[in-house]
Design an enzyme around this catalytic site. Structure first.
Site, PDB file in Angstrom:
ATOM      1  N   GLN A 224       0.829  -1.202   0.000  1.00 16.31           N
ATOM      2  CA  GLN A 224       0.000   0.000   0.000  1.00 16.31           C
ATOM      3  C   GLN A 224       0.870   1.262   0.000  1.00 16.31           C
ATOM      4  O   GLN A 224       0.348   2.361  -0.104  1.00 16.31           O
ATOM      5  CB  GLN A 224      -0.891   0.017   1.254  1.00 16.31           C
ATOM      6  CG  GLN A 224      -1.850  -1.149   1.326  1.00 16.31           C
ATOM      7  CD  GLN A 224      -2.618  -1.205   2.626  1.00 16.31           C
ATOM      8  OE1 GLN A 224      -2.659  -2.242   3.272  1.00 16.31           O
ATOM      9  NE2 GLN A 224      -3.250  -0.113   3.046  1.00 16.31           N
ATOM     10  N   ARG A 374      -8.284  -0.946   8.314  1.00 20.76           N
ATOM     11  CA  ARG A 374      -9.337  -0.016   7.890  1.00 20.76           C
ATOM     12  C   ARG A 374      -9.676   0.956   9.020  1.00 20.76           C
ATOM     13  O   ARG A 374     -10.830   1.088   9.441  1.00 20.76           O
ATOM     14  CB  ARG A 374     -10.581  -0.794   7.457  1.00 20.76           C
ATOM     15  CG  ARG A 374     -11.411   0.010   6.461  1.00 20.76           C
ATOM     16  CD  ARG A 374     -12.421  -0.788   5.723  1.00 20.76           C
ATOM     17  NE  ARG A 374     -13.076   0.101   4.778  1.00 20.76           N
ATOM     18  CZ  ARG A 374     -13.843  -0.301   3.784  1.00 20.76           C
ATOM     19  NH1 ARG A 374     -14.044  -1.571   3.580  1.00 20.76           N
ATOM     20  NH2 ARG A 374     -14.397   0.562   2.972  1.00 20.76           N
ATOM     21  N   CYS A 375      -8.647   1.616   9.485  1.00 15.49           N
ATOM     22  CA  CYS A 375      -8.779   2.400  10.705  1.00 15.49           C
ATOM     23  C   CYS A 375      -7.601   3.346  10.785  1.00 15.49           C
ATOM     24  O   CYS A 375      -6.502   2.988  10.443  1.00 15.49           O
ATOM     25  CB  CYS A 375      -8.756   1.404  11.873  1.00 15.49           C
ATOM     26  SG  CYS A 375      -8.325   2.080  13.456  1.00 15.49           S
TER      27      CYS A 375
END
Ligand code: CDP
Length: 795
Positions: A224, A374-375
């Site tokens: 990512q 996802r945080c």
């Protein structure tokens, strides 16, 4: 507007959104995953993993493996030690083994690598490697990590005599204590936010392709954050000649990342080392169980959350104490200054000025990690703590949880609002969000229905979560990873015929940057979005950036896109003035052209202007039409949400059914409503996951009890309710297009809404709190332990 899921029509353009017809650019790059890469002479790698959680390695015998035709080599920690590549730094400046030389620290840890001509032979080779272990009693309970008789897990760290990693605190301890001592009401809940797994569709993997002839490494990998990874590789391998200009990291299409593809895993490093030593491309692709058992975990916070308040229901202070289980190394991916990430957002959406939070992290014999699944770096944990303890407080004083929230909300005109832990919330309208959610779900009607159902012994619950998020890391004065400041970047190059390519330092994993970034540039420059090619993920071509995680792309690279486009618009104005033979002050802009004020027929389109930039530019002006912007956000953005969940629980089996779930999100100006809606649907499903299903479980000997997806239930459409979504809009005042991030909001906000609904359904039993995941069995067991069930059935 409330939108039921499973209809895919756009829900109406807002602010800067542009309607686009679907075309093949939306599915560009199909089939371009790491596992699709085939290079001449490529070898495959598989990894031998430890069956023990804590053991000495007595011997590794690779002779049988090497007899298998096609097995080329078996690499151990001792081999890597010769090149000082057996340890690597984590992103939190801790250290992690690439391959062990003497001790394994968790079950499924990498022990040796087998290199072979194909993947199946590599797997056969892995089975044939014989490792002799001397097992030791592992340390699995973080509450025992600091006991005097606990084994010291990291003797490799000089002078380390215990398993403590770090202590963190924020807020005013003494003032908070005083408020608590004097408060009319105090409430306390202890909770565990369970260790969970980032189950992205695609597992991790890479192809490391080192060419001796030009001393150049091309690393195709599922990351990512390609630029940060290139820098880390250069820092680790610079001493063997792999300096940064000799490394190209390419992150092709990624099948989901969710924070799990930020860290550097040993597999990547071993593949690089082997390719470097052999000059042959090496492919490593994890299988599903390896991904589940060994990759960085998320959450695993033990939290005590407290509220001090008046008996009328005014919150006066909060206090949080955290024990963080990081496994055998802190392999989180937090900004350096924030070992607990953005946990300090846990003061919530409420107006009070006193808070104190502290956290201690410890080592155990579990896999490493602490990734921001996802945080925004621990926001999920913080939001769960505040939103569940607010509900316990409402129960304690007997006030409706919605009413209690309305009475405590930070009001719309109080923004920018300084939180007691030091953040400046940029904007919000929490009251409007909750009102919208309540109207959509008919809150009053549901409460009436609940009264009737309770009379009949039926278990129905309504749960609320009104959360504030913090995304967009980050302002460089406070935010860095391994010293690299957390800006992000955009580079826009417009070709002579008015078609453009825009490149970014972020890396989409399915969030649709190809669409939304093109929309931002289109909106700013007036070039149709379908004429703008978006590219990310190649360090040789994209400008340097810190990557995509923690919903930072829109707040950082999205802003950079607007700023770079505005630089180009300034240049376009100069060229238009030259072409129209007027002063710049005489010109007006409308998307797509400059025209002379009062004479709109005298205009130059952006395409004419761009063409002139290459063919007829004013003398003295730099030719061409391109701009780059490195955006350093002045503040983070603070999205928010009001979620309401309704559950029905079967009074005999305790099966939980989410009857309705309304999610009202506020992510400022929306670039693309359909993408935002998709983000919210996916995020809500990843929110129901830890609330009702997911938890990595270990026994006392360190064995993972649910190490396959047969045992670890990742919810699908079958388990998901029909999400109902909507939005309010409070633009971010400091973001160039007023947008805030959105991707993680639903994952953060959903679990407490679901947990609160379940506990509300169980209110007749006097239950105020249950740790997530809340399963039918957990409800049964809790009620049985409390002696509230008319059965002695043992399960
Ligand atoms: O960093 P990441 O892309 O995961 O998260 P994000 O910034 O929240 O964006 C997720 C997707 O939603 C991207 O395609 C954004 O451009 C889009 N988005 C949007 O359309 N409007 C917003 N206000 C925020 C995000």
């Amino acid at each position: 507007m409330i939108q039921k899921c499973k209809t895919s029509k756009e829900i109406g353009g807002m602010g800067h959104s542009i309607k686009r017809k679907e075309d093949d650019r939306f599915i560009q790059g199909k089939g371009n995953y790491v596992d699709d890469i085939k290079l001449d002479g490529m070898l495959h790698m598989d990894i031998v993993r430890s069956p023990y959680a804590y053991a000495k390695i007595k011997s590794i015998d690779a002779s049988k493996a090497l007899e298998i035709p096609g097995v080329v080599a078996v690499i151990t920690g001792k081999d890597l030690e010769q090149y000082n590549l057996h340890w690597m730094p984590t992103l939190m400046s801790d250290t992690q083994m690439v391959l062990p030389t003497d001790t394994v620290m968790y079950q499924s840890q990498e022990v040796a690598a087998v290199i072979a001509s194909d993947r199946y032979i590599a797997r056969d080779g892995k089975e044939a490697v014989k490792v002799e272990y001397e097992p030791m009693k592992p340390l699995m309970d973080p509450h025992k990590s600091m006991d005097a008789d606990a084994p010291v897990l990291r003797p490799d760290k000089e002078g380390k005599k215990d398993n403590h990693i770090w202590h963190w605190e924020v807020g005013d301890k003494d003032k908070t204590e005083k408020v608590f001592n004097e408060a009319e009401v105090t409430v306390e809940e202890s909770m565990h936010i369970p260790r969970i797994h980032v189950a992205s569709m695609e597992t991790c993997g890479c192809v490391a392709d080192y060419k001796k002839v030009n001393n150049f490494l091309t690393m195709y990998m599922t990351t990512q954050a390609p630029h940060a990874i290139r820098t880390v590789i250069a820092l680790v391998a610079g001493h063997v000649g792999l300096t940064e200009e000799k490394i190209r990291v390419i992150s092709p299409d990624i099948g989901g990342g969710f924070g799990g593809k930020v860290p550097v895993y040993p597999g990547y490093v071993i593949a690089i080392a082997v390719s470097f030593l052999t000059g042959v491309p090496i492919k490593w692709i994890e299988d599903r169980s390896e991904n589940l058992q060994a990759d960085s975990f998320a959450r695993d916070y033990h939290i005590k959350a407290e509220i001090a308040a008046t008996k009328e229901g005014k919150i006066q202070a909060t206090r949080f104490k955290v024990l963080a289980d990081h496994g055998y190394t802190d392999a989180s991916a937090n900004p350096s200054k924030f070992p607990t990430g953005m946990f300090s957002i846990g003061t919530g959406s409420y107006d009070y000025d006193t808070s104190y939070m502290e956290a201690d992290a410890v080592y155990t014999n579990k896999p490493p990690g602490g990734v921001a699944y996802r945080c925004s770096f621990r926001v999920t944990e913080a939001v769960h703590a505040i939103e569940t303890v607010v509900d316990s407080f409402s129960l304690k004083i007997g006030k409706d949880p919605a009413q209690l929230r309305f009475e405590n909300f930070i009001k719309k005109d109080q923004f920018p609002w300084k939180s007691p832990t030091g953040w400046e919330y940029d904007s919000g309208d929490y009251k409007a969000g909750l009102e919208m959610a309540m109207n959509a779900i008919d809150y009053d009607g549901l409460r009436k229905e609940q009264i009737e159902k309770r009379k009949k012994g039926e278990l129905m619950g309504i749960g609320i979560s009104t959360f504030t998020e913090i995304v967009g890391a980050g302002p460089s004065k406070d935010f860095d990873i391994l010293g690299i400041k957390m800006f992000d970047s955009a580079e826009i190059r417009v070709h002579p015929t008015g078609k453009a390519i825009a490149r970014f330092g972020t890396k989409s994993q399915g969030q649709g940057h190809e669409t939304t970034y093109a929309q931002i540039v289109a909106e700013e420059l007036g070039i149709p979005a379908e004429h703008i090619q978006i590219e990310e993920g190649d360090t040789d071509t994209a400008p340097y950036g810190l990557g995509t995680y923690a919903s930072r792309s829109t707040p950082t690279a999205g802003a950079a896109a607007a700023m770079a486009a505005r630089k180009l618009r300034d240049k376009a104005k100069k060229i238009a003035a030259y072409l129209l033979e007027v002063s710049e002050d005489d010109l007006e802009w409308e998307p797509g052209k400059f025209f002379i004020k009062g004479a709109p027929e005298k205009s130059k389109t952006i395409q004419e202007i761009v063409f002139a930039a290459y063919t007829n530019h004013p003398q003295g002006m730099e030719a061409g039409f391109e701009a780059t912007h490195y955006y350093d956000p002045p503040n983070l953005t603070f999205p928010s949400g009001a979620y309401i969940c309704v559950v029905d629980i079967d009074p005999d089996t305790f099966e939980i059914k989410v009857r309705r779930f309304v999610a009202i999100d506020d992510c400022g100006n929306i670039i693309n409503p359909m993408i935002v809606q998709g983000q919210v649907h996916g995020g809500l499903t990843q929110g129901i996951a830890p609330a009702m299903y997911e938890e990595l479980l270990y026994d006392d000997d360190g064995n993972i009890l649910n190490g396959t997806l047969m045992d670890y239930l990742v919810p699908t459409a079958v388990e998901s309710p029909s999400w109902e979504t909507g939005h309010t809009i409070t633009p971010s005042p400091h973001h160039p297009i007023g947008a805030k991030g959105v991707g993680e909001s639903p994952t953060v906000g959903a679990p407490p809404a679901i947990a609160n609904a379940i506990c509300d359904a169980l209110k007749p039993y006097g239950i105020t709190h249950l740790d997530i995941p809340i399963t039918p069995f957990k409800i049964f067991k809790t009620l049985q332990e409390k002696g509230l069930l008319d059965t002695d059935t043992k399960i």
